[in-house]
Motif scaffolding. Structure first.
Motif, PDB file in Angstrom:
ATOM      1  N   THR A   1      -6.060  49.973 -32.651  1.00 63.86           N
ATOM      2  CA  THR A   1      -5.478  48.834 -33.367  1.00 63.86           C
ATOM      3  C   THR A   1      -6.260  48.607 -34.651  1.00 63.86           C
ATOM      4  OG1 THR A   1      -6.895  47.265 -32.172  1.00 63.86           O
ATOM      5  CG2 THR A   1      -4.718  47.731 -31.230  1.00 63.86           C
ATOM      6  N   PRO A   2      -5.598  48.206 -35.739  1.00 66.86           N
ATOM      7  CA  PRO A   2      -6.309  47.950 -36.994  1.00 66.86           C
ATOM      8  C   PRO A   2      -7.320  46.812 -36.839  1.00 66.86           C
ATOM      9  CG  PRO A   2      -3.944  48.150 -37.361  1.00 66.86           C
ATOM     10  CD  PRO A   2      -4.138  48.065 -35.869  1.00 66.86           C
TER      11      PRO A   2
ATOM     12  N   GLU B   1      -9.722  44.030 -39.029  1.00 63.46           N
ATOM     13  CA  GLU B   1      -9.847  43.393 -40.336  1.00 63.46           C
ATOM     14  C   GLU B   1     -11.294  43.464 -40.822  1.00 63.46           C
ATOM     15  OE1 GLU B   1      -7.330  42.411 -42.056  1.00 63.46           O
ATOM     16  OE2 GLU B   1      -5.963  42.922 -40.411  1.00 63.46           O
TER      17      GLU B   1
ATOM     18  N   TYR C   1     -12.105  56.270 -34.946  1.00 61.74           N
ATOM     19  CA  TYR C   1     -10.646  56.201 -34.839  1.00 61.74           C
ATOM     20  C   TYR C   1     -10.270  55.073 -33.875  1.00 61.74           C
ATOM     21  CZ  TYR C   1     -10.700  60.650 -37.268  1.00 61.74           C
ATOM     22  OH  TYR C   1     -10.899  61.637 -38.198  1.00 61.74           O
TER      23      TYR C   1
ATOM     24  N   ARG D   1      -4.262  54.105 -34.855  1.00 63.45           N
ATOM     25  CA  ARG D   1      -3.568  53.259 -35.817  1.00 63.45           C
ATOM     26  C   ARG D   1      -4.429  52.940 -37.038  1.00 63.45           C
ATOM     27  NH1 ARG D   1       0.407  49.949 -34.247  1.00 63.45           N
ATOM     28  NH2 ARG D   1       0.539  49.604 -36.497  1.00 63.45           N
ATOM     29  N   ALA D   2      -5.727  53.203 -36.953  1.00 63.08           N
ATOM     30  CA  ALA D   2      -6.608  52.903 -38.087  1.00 63.08           C
ATOM     31  C   ALA D   2      -7.847  53.792 -37.999  1.00 63.08           C
ATOM     32  CB  ALA D   2      -7.012  51.432 -38.097  1.00 63.08           C
TER      33      ALA D   2
ATOM     34  N   VAL E   1     -11.930  51.169 -44.475  1.00 66.99           N
ATOM     35  CA  VAL E   1     -11.029  51.062 -43.327  1.00 66.99           C
ATOM     36  C   VAL E   1      -9.612  51.348 -43.814  1.00 66.99           C
ATOM     37  CG1 VAL E   1     -10.146  49.604 -41.478  1.00 66.99           C
ATOM     38  CG2 VAL E   1     -12.508  49.332 -42.266  1.00 66.99           C
ATOM     39  N   VAL E   2      -8.951  52.277 -43.143  1.00 63.09           N
ATOM     40  CA  VAL E   2      -7.592  52.651 -43.526  1.00 63.09           C
ATOM     41  C   VAL E   2      -6.659  52.341 -42.367  1.00 63.09           C
ATOM     42  CG1 VAL E   2      -6.065  54.557 -44.125  1.00 63.09           C
ATOM     43  CG2 VAL E   2      -8.342  54.422 -45.140  1.00 63.09           C
ATOM     44  N   ARG E   3      -5.633  51.520 -42.671  1.00 57.97           N
ATOM     45  CA  ARG E   3      -4.595  51.237 -41.680  1.00 57.97           C
ATOM     46  C   ARG E   3      -3.508  52.302 -41.825  1.00 57.97           C
ATOM     47  NH1 ARG E   3      -2.657  46.136 -39.475  1.00 57.97           N
ATOM     48  NH2 ARG E   3      -4.220  45.121 -40.791  1.00 57.97           N
ATOM     49  N   LEU E   4      -3.185  52.960 -40.725  1.00 62.84           N
ATOM     50  CA  LEU E   4      -2.213  54.052 -40.771  1.00 62.84           C
ATOM     51  C   LEU E   4      -0.800  53.513 -40.577  1.00 62.84           C
ATOM     52  CD1 LEU E   4      -4.105  56.691 -38.607  1.00 62.84           C
ATOM     53  CD2 LEU E   4      -4.163  56.373 -41.069  1.00 62.84           C
ATOM     54  N   ASP E   5       0.110  53.949 -41.439  1.00 63.74           N
ATOM     55  CA  ASP E   5       1.519  53.576 -41.346  1.00 63.74           C
ATOM     56  C   ASP E   5       2.192  54.499 -40.335  1.00 63.74           C
ATOM     57  OD1 ASP E   5       4.151  52.949 -41.616  1.00 63.74           O
ATOM     58  OD2 ASP E   5       4.253  53.321 -43.776  1.00 63.74           O
TER      59      ASP E   5
END
Length: 309
Positions: free
Chosen positions: A211-212, A214, A208, A188-189, A167-171
């Motif tokens: 929202t991120p 967890e 895709y 966003r993630a 899982v990648v959280r996008l900045d």
């Protein structure tokens, strides 16, 4: 004048089909009985078959009777093969039902995973090209291709890790082609799973998210399950490609696959599986089964080959 060779083939097919309980074999048996009745002038099926056997016995082993005997041996083998294929096809329809395609899986991901924008399945090849097998919605195609240039993104981490879920959280503030396109798509993630390793590429299922999420949340658990479904669908897709290659490379095998698929109402890759199973049951190889089915009564059995029992 009775065509003895044709009548012999009909009787041989009748004998082979009589031992099968599949619906397809039953329908074909009724057709054969009707045709035998036309040849013999008998309305009753049992009397028509008895009359046909009497006519064939009169021909004796020589002359036209010898030709008819050879034709009966060949067509008995072919009818036995068709009966076996019919039984296997009936079992396959009951056992397998319908399988989801890759498009079905990505569509299901979009509507079932919370805060999901869409999903895609792609292979990134080492030469820099991208092969996308399914993407919903269609604008994710551009995002999938941009992902290959994101050095710290999902694809790079999956390449290093080699398996499992990432899982990648996008900045939102990070510049770059992928980040810019992700912002425009409301992403966003990215939650992804490595599906298979090609010799020169990496195949990934990507969900895709707006929202991120967890690690350990139900949404990511659902993505993992859907990734397994996508992997199974991708395997079936690869098998379909292999069947297409067979259709191109081997005319007899391709024709046999087409005959089986049309006659028993199955897909081409299921038809190939049925032909393989029939070859195993009859104690021969796939090429012989395909040749027998494709060429039909143009072939004649060699001594000791295709006894039909």
């Amino acid at each position: 004048m009775v065509d003895v060779a044709a009548l012999g083939r009909l009787v041989a097919e009748y004998e082979a089909l009589s031992s099968s309980s599949s619906p397809e074999a039953g329908q074909r048996l009724r057709d054969v009985c009707y045709t035998i009745g036309i040849y013999t002038g008998e309305a009753d099926a049992a009397r028509a078959v008895a009359r046909a056997r009497e006519l064939l016995d009169r021909q004796g082993p020589g002359g036209a009777g010898g030709t008819a005997a050879g034709a009966r041996a060949t067509d008995r083998a072919r009818a036995t093969l068709l009966a076996v294929l019919g039984e296997l096809a009936a079992r396959e329809r009951v056992r397998s039902g319908s399988f989801p395609t890759l498009h079905d899986v990505v569509q299901l991901t979009r509507v079932t995973v919370p805060h999901c924008v869409g999903a895609a399945v792609s292979t990134w090849h080492d030469d820099g090209s991208v092969e996308t097998f399914a993407a919903t919605p269609s604008y994710l195609l551009a995002l999938e291709r941009a992902q290959g240039g994101a050095e710290a993104g999902l694809l790079a981490r999956l390449r290093r890790q080699g398996e499992g879920q990432v899982v990648v959280r996008l900045d939102p503030g990070r510049p770059g082609r992928f980040a810019d396109r992700a912002r425009r798509c409301g992403v966003r993630a990215v939650a992804g799973a490595h599906l298979r390793t090609h010799p020169h590429g990496c195949t990934v299922f990507s969900a895709y998210l707006r929202t991120p999420a967890e690690p350990g949340t139900p949404a990511l658990g659902l993505v993992e399950v859907l990734a397994l479904q996508a992997s199974a669908a991708l395997d079936r897709f690869a098998l379909s490609r292999a069947v297409a290659d067979l259709l191109d490379r081997r005319h007899a095998t391709g024709l046999a696959i087409g005959i089986t698929a049309e006659r028993f109402g199955v897909t081409p890759h299921t038809a190939l599986s049925l032909l393989v199973a029939a070859a195993q049951r009859l104690g021969t190889d796939l090429d012989t089964v395909a040749r027998r089915l494709a060429e039909g009564d143009r072939l004649r059995s060699a001594p000791g080959e295709w006894s039909g029992s």
